[in-house]
Structure formats: C-alpha cells, structure tokens
Design an enzyme around this catalytic site. Sequence first.
Site, short mmCIF file in Angstrom:
data_model
loop_
_atom_site.label_atom_id
_atom_site.label_comp_id
_atom_site.label_asym_id
_atom_site.label_seq_id
_atom_site.Cartn_x
_atom_site.Cartn_y
_atom_site.Cartn_z
N GLU A 1 0.84 -1.22 0.00
CA GLU A 1 0.00 0.00 0.00
C GLU A 1 0.86 1.26 0.00
O GLU A 1 0.54 2.25 0.65
CB GLU A 1 -0.98 -0.02 1.17
CG GLU A 1 -2.04 -1.09 0.97
CD GLU A 1 -3.19 -1.05 1.96
OE1 GLU A 1 -3.44 0.02 2.54
OE2 GLU A 1 -3.83 -2.11 2.11
C1 FAD Z 1 1.81 -9.70 1.01
C2 FAD Z 1 1.60 -8.77 -0.13
C3 FAD Z 1 0.32 -8.35 -0.44
C4 FAD Z 1 0.11 -7.51 -1.52
N1 FAD Z 1 -1.18 -7.18 -1.89
C5 FAD Z 1 -1.38 -6.52 -3.07
C6 FAD Z 1 -2.69 -6.32 -3.60
O1 FAD Z 1 -3.68 -6.72 -3.00
N2 FAD Z 1 -2.82 -5.72 -4.80
C7 FAD Z 1 -1.74 -5.27 -5.50
O2 FAD Z 1 -1.93 -4.72 -6.59
N3 FAD Z 1 -0.50 -5.40 -5.01
C8 FAD Z 1 -0.28 -6.03 -3.83
N4 FAD Z 1 0.98 -6.21 -3.34
C9 FAD Z 1 2.09 -5.59 -4.02
C10 FAD Z 1 2.72 -4.47 -3.20
O3 FAD Z 1 1.89 -3.35 -3.17
C11 FAD Z 1 4.11 -4.23 -3.80
O4 FAD Z 1 4.93 -5.23 -3.25
C12 FAD Z 1 4.64 -2.87 -3.52
O5 FAD Z 1 3.97 -1.95 -4.31
C13 FAD Z 1 6.12 -2.78 -3.84
O6 FAD Z 1 6.37 -3.29 -5.10
P1 FAD Z 1 7.57 -4.33 -5.32
O7 FAD Z 1 7.52 -5.34 -4.26
O8 FAD Z 1 7.59 -4.78 -6.72
O9 FAD Z 1 8.85 -3.43 -5.04
P2 FAD Z 1 9.62 -2.49 -6.06
O10 FAD Z 1 8.71 -1.45 -6.62
O11 FAD Z 1 10.40 -3.32 -7.01
O12 FAD Z 1 10.60 -1.79 -5.04
C14 FAD Z 1 11.68 -2.49 -4.40
C15 FAD Z 1 12.29 -1.53 -3.39
O13 FAD Z 1 12.73 -0.34 -4.07
C16 FAD Z 1 12.08 0.81 -3.53
N5 FAD Z 1 11.80 1.74 -4.62
C17 FAD Z 1 11.10 1.51 -5.75
N6 FAD Z 1 11.03 2.62 -6.50
C18 FAD Z 1 11.72 3.57 -5.83
C19 FAD Z 1 12.01 4.94 -6.09
N7 FAD Z 1 11.58 5.57 -7.18
N8 FAD Z 1 12.73 5.62 -5.18
C20 FAD Z 1 13.17 5.02 -4.03
N9 FAD Z 1 12.92 3.74 -3.75
C21 FAD Z 1 12.21 3.02 -4.63
C22 FAD Z 1 10.82 0.29 -2.87
O14 FAD Z 1 10.37 1.15 -1.83
C23 FAD Z 1 11.28 -1.05 -2.33
O15 FAD Z 1 11.94 -0.86 -1.12
C24 FAD Z 1 1.21 -7.05 -2.27
C25 FAD Z 1 2.50 -7.47 -1.93
C26 FAD Z 1 2.70 -8.33 -0.90
C27 FAD Z 1 4.09 -8.81 -0.61
#
Ligand code: FAD
Length: 609
Positions: A422
């Site tokens: 979120e």
């Molecule tokens: C248990 C669980 C439940 C979830 N439920 C849902 C759901 O119901 N619906 C849905 O759509 N998604 C869901 N998600 C997805 C969740 O919202 C994403 O995991 C989240 O948005 C982060 O995306 P990512 O894991 O791909 O990380 P990434 O975007 O790949 O980021 C990896 C790291 O880099 C950092 N980062 C990325 N971009 C930047 C930037 N520009 N500047 C600085 N730091 C940055 C992030 O903060 C993070 O620390 C869920 C995920 C999990 C694990």
Amino acid sequence: MSAGQRAALELTEAAREPAREQTFAAGLFMGKFDLAGIHPFPTQGVGDRARGDAFLKELEALLREYVDADEIDRTGEIPQRVIDELAKLGAFGIKIPVEYGGLGLSQTNYCRAAMLLGGWCGNTTALISAHQSIGVPQPLILFGTEAQKKKYLPRVARGEISAFALTETDVGSDPAAMTTRAEPTPDGRFFILNGEKLWCTNGTKARVIVVMAKTPPKPVNGRAKEQITAFVVETDWPGVEVEYRCRFMGLRALYNGVIRFTNVRVPRENILLAEGRGLRVALTTLDTGRLTLPAACVGMSKRCLEISRDWANQRVQWGASIGRHAAIADKIARMAANTFAMESMTLLAASRVDRDKNADVRLEAALCKLWGTETAWQIVNDTMQIRGGRGYETAASLQGRGEPVVPVERFLRDSRINTIFEGSSEIMRLFIAREMLDPHLKIAAPAMNSQLPWPQRLRAAAKAMSFYLTWYPKQWLPIYPTFNLQPSTLNTHLRYAARTSRRLARAIFHAMIRRGPKLEREQLLLGRFVDIGAELFAITAACLRAGQLLLAGEDKTESERLPELVDYFCRSARLRIEENFRQIRTNTDRPGYRLSQQMLKDRTGRDSA
Ligand SMILES: Cc1cc2nc3c(=O)[nH]c(=O)nc-3n(C[C@H](O)[C@H](O)[C@H](O)COP(=O)(O)OP(=O)(O)OC[C@H]3O[C@@H](n4cnc5c(N)ncnc54)[C@H](O)[C@@H]3O)c2cc1C
C-alpha cells in the site's frame, strides 16, 4: 532522467488530482500552523460512538469465539466458519451505506474495527481490509455509477470477497511498466482483457476484483498518451484463473495469488470512473484506504504494550524485574508514547473523512501510513527484545512447553510487510514530498517552464516574486498563535510545532533555491523534510487529543499518566526533529551514493563476467 523514469513520472503526474484544499498537514510544510478544524480535537458524536461500540462488541465476541489467530497462522487457512460469521455480522460492509446493504458505519468506526482486528489476527485484518479498503467497495463508493453500486455493493456487503489487482512481475511501485491490456471489441461494448497480476490479496477467494489494465493510447497535446483503466471483473467469467497461491514470511493465511486473465470479455459498463482514469481511481482509493493500516498498527502496538508491561513486571533478572533496568524501561516508555501518538494521528485523519466525505486526506493518510507502520515495526521489534528468547519462540512451542501463549513472533512476521505494501515507505516519502512541494511548484514552475513563451514566463516570475516577498519574511516572524490547553506543557509543545513549521518551510525554500529542479532527485534530503513534517503532525495530534481527553475527564487511571506520557512523546519527537535538521546540514549522503554506485557497478561487472 531516463526515459523509464520520465514515463513513470508523467503517468503519475497525469493521474494526480490537484489538491482540493490546503489542509493542516499541507500547511505544516508551508509554515502555516492553522489548527482551524482540528482544535478542539474532533471527538466522535454520541450516536456514532454508540453505533461503533455495538458493532465492536459483537466483533470482539466473534473473535473470541471463532478466531484462533495462532491456529490460522499455523495452518495457513482462515476457516470458512470464520468468514461466514464475519459476513453474517456485516464485517465485509462496514462502511458500505445501509441502502446498499452495508452497515453504513463511519470511517472512525471502521478504523476502530481495524484496531481491534490488528491486535488480534493479522490474517483476518488483511482479509477484511484488502476487501473494503482497496477492493471493490471503496472505489465503487467513490466513483461507481448508480447502476454499478446497485449491482455490486449489496453483493460485497453480504460477504462476496473482493480484491484489488495492480501489481505485476515488473510493476511494483511503478505502474508505467504495466503489461496487462484491455482492447475494445469492434462494436466498443466490451474490452478483451489479457495479462497476469501478481500478489493480489484475497485474489484466490475473490468473486470480484478491481483490475488495472492498459487501454489504447489517446492523443494528448499531439502525443499518444498511455492510458490505464480500472475494471470491475467477476472471477467466474471465462478466462479468469488463479494460477498460483503465494506464501509469505508472515500473514501465512493470506489468500494472495497470481491471477491470469485470458481473453476475458469485460462489459464497458464495468469501467470505473472513465477510460484512462484507472490510476486516478487507484490513487484516490488509497488516499483513504491507507488509513486502515496505521489503525491496525495501533491495535497491534497496544497489544505489544500490554505484553511488554506484563513481562517487564514479571520477569526478574539480575535481582530486579527487567522493567526496572533502564534499557528495558526506556523501550516501554517509547512504546506507550508512540502508540498514543499513532492513535491520535489516525483518529484525527479519520475524523476529517467523517466530517466531509470529499475531504482531501491524502497527505494526512500518507503521514499516518508512513509514521505508523515504521513506528509499529520498532514497537514489535522492541517487544521481541523485551520478551527475550520467549519473544523469538513460536506460539505452538511456548504452548508445548506449558508456557502462556504470547504470539510476539507471529506479530513480528505479520507486521513486516506493512512498510512495503500500500505504498512502501520510500514511495510514501516521495509522494508526501510531491505534495509538500506542490504550493511552490504551482507558484514557481510556470516561470521556469522553457516550453512557455517568454512574456508568460516573465508574468509568472513577477507573480512568484510578489508571493515570496511577503511569504518569506513571514517565516522569520517570531509571532505565534496562543494555545490554552491544560496542562500548559501541551501549549509549550504546540508552540514548538508552530515555530518549527516555519523553520521547516524556510529549510525547504532554501533547498529549492540552492538545488533548483535537481531537488526532486535528492531523495534523502526530501525524506528528512517529510520525516520532520510527520513528527510535527504527530506532536500536534497527540497534544490536541490529550488536551481533549483531559478536559473530558475520561478514564481517570490513564489520564493521570497522560500529561507525562504526551510530554515524553513530544520531547522525544523534538529530539528526532532536531537530529533531522542536523542531518540536513551535515550528512554522508553524497559519499554514500558514490560508494553504493561503485559497488553496484562492480556487482554488474561480476555478474556479466
Ligand atoms: C503480502 C503482499 C500483499 C500484496 N497485496 C497486493 C494487492 O492486493 N494488490 C496489488 O496490486 N499489489 C499487492 N501487493 C504488491 C505491493 O503493493 C508491492 O509489493 C509494492 O507496491 C512494492 O512493489 P515491489 O515489491 O515490486 O517493489 P519495487 O517497486 O520493485 O521496489 C523495491 C524496493 O525499491 C524501492 N523503490 C522503488 N522505487 C523507488 C524509487 N523511485 N525511489 C526510491 N525507492 C524506490 C521500494 O520502496 C522497495 O523498497 C502485495 C505485496 C505483498 C508482498
């Protein structure tokens, strides 16, 4: 800036709704400490509170009777009986208006329910919250047509589980890379949906899902612009498949999965808001939806505090109860103070939604999410430290040895995700920084925009100059509003917050002057401004709520400690603020960045060698 970064930024900017009002939180970053609307601290009306109390009583009874959180964690399943009982109680439609079959409770009561759930079972909290904070109910209440509301709200209120699908393998924080597509049929009546969504919470059980997909680009200012559209998709339609159920470190009974869409025919009338407005739907849904997580964190933090207080009294080591040792005592004080502040911030933001359904709470909710989830993580981590080896031991193992079941290990695993989903903390800081800079961008950006003709830029520059000639000197004026809370220490802290809001506004302005457009890339610097703003918001919410509770004379035992608790909180927050200001001046940001880039380059070289 790379093409990918530019595309991500343009897409989010296009979806961003202009600020509808200058809220208290927005004012904090502009040196405007205006308590109108939040002082006295908004309390729940008698009727609203009574309705909430009645529901919470039933919910608590249900949790006690049916929800064995450790068993759910151990088996990785929420028993169907629990889901049925929750549905019978109306827990899937807490905020859905009564005319659509819901309970029609307020945002404050919904947050109170999340607090209760958060202290009990993370898996049940996630089920309920993913369904109504981000699943079908919230966007439908906000943007649904009457026909959509009539069709879907009664179903989801009755307990048809819903979900929200944005994330894909290459789409985490950045929706620009989305590959799920929806192409209109030749007659335009349907869209054919193809793609795969990852980590969709509730997805493996959902009957309806809000799905974000790219639709054909549209020309904007002579350029083809990417479009993202939100659709309500029913999971029993041909072509919708649950490909995989994901499992995690915590929240082991999350019904989270990979959902595949193959040539799914989605009627045009299932578009939410309008074609191309999907990201707006997602961002606005999250503006309020984000309040559920900090509310659940309050519940968990209160439970951690209870556990820590009991154990600190009970456990004797080195000739004294561990609570007498300063290192443990310090953790308990911090935990109690931070929990009170977290609750105050969340209730303050929730009350704004209740007073005005269209209130712009994006900044308040984001501050609560960022500060609340980060702080709750420290709290659960400290609780584990206080419980020592028993904190690390599983509930089943404690029980097996005949010790009381204290599920700190489960709480720790379950809560780790809160700073990631979120809106991760990093993205929250960027989001808040964007809002923080908005008033300046509105005033100064046209003057710096090389696409505009010179006369227009000069006019904009003159306007900006006249604004800053009055605004900037005001940020140095040592005149502050007076406050009359009891005890007077609360007023001292509020005066500090008012003073520091101006100091923060000056620091942001100076950074803008020094770094110009490069400021947007200074994530650590912006993050410090954001963290100062969050602490100021927390101080204000805690002082105003304490003042209100003391005036009302609620709960004598707790209120006797309240002045000390809030004073301790504010003093600690002030130290954190001062440390952030210090680090704005002196830090290791640049050498740290250089070092990490070097290390990343070496790593790339090694991988390709
Ligand atoms: C248990 C669980 C439940 C979830 N439920 C849902 C759901 O119901 N619906 C849905 O759509 N998604 C869901 N998600 C997805 C969740 O919202 C994403 O995991 C989240 O948005 C982060 O995306 P990512 O894991 O791909 O990380 P990434 O975007 O790949 O980021 C990896 C790291 O880099 C950092 N980062 C990325 N971009 C930047 C930037 N520009 N500047 C600085 N730091 C940055 C992030 O903060 C993070 O620390 C869920 C995920 C999990 C694990």
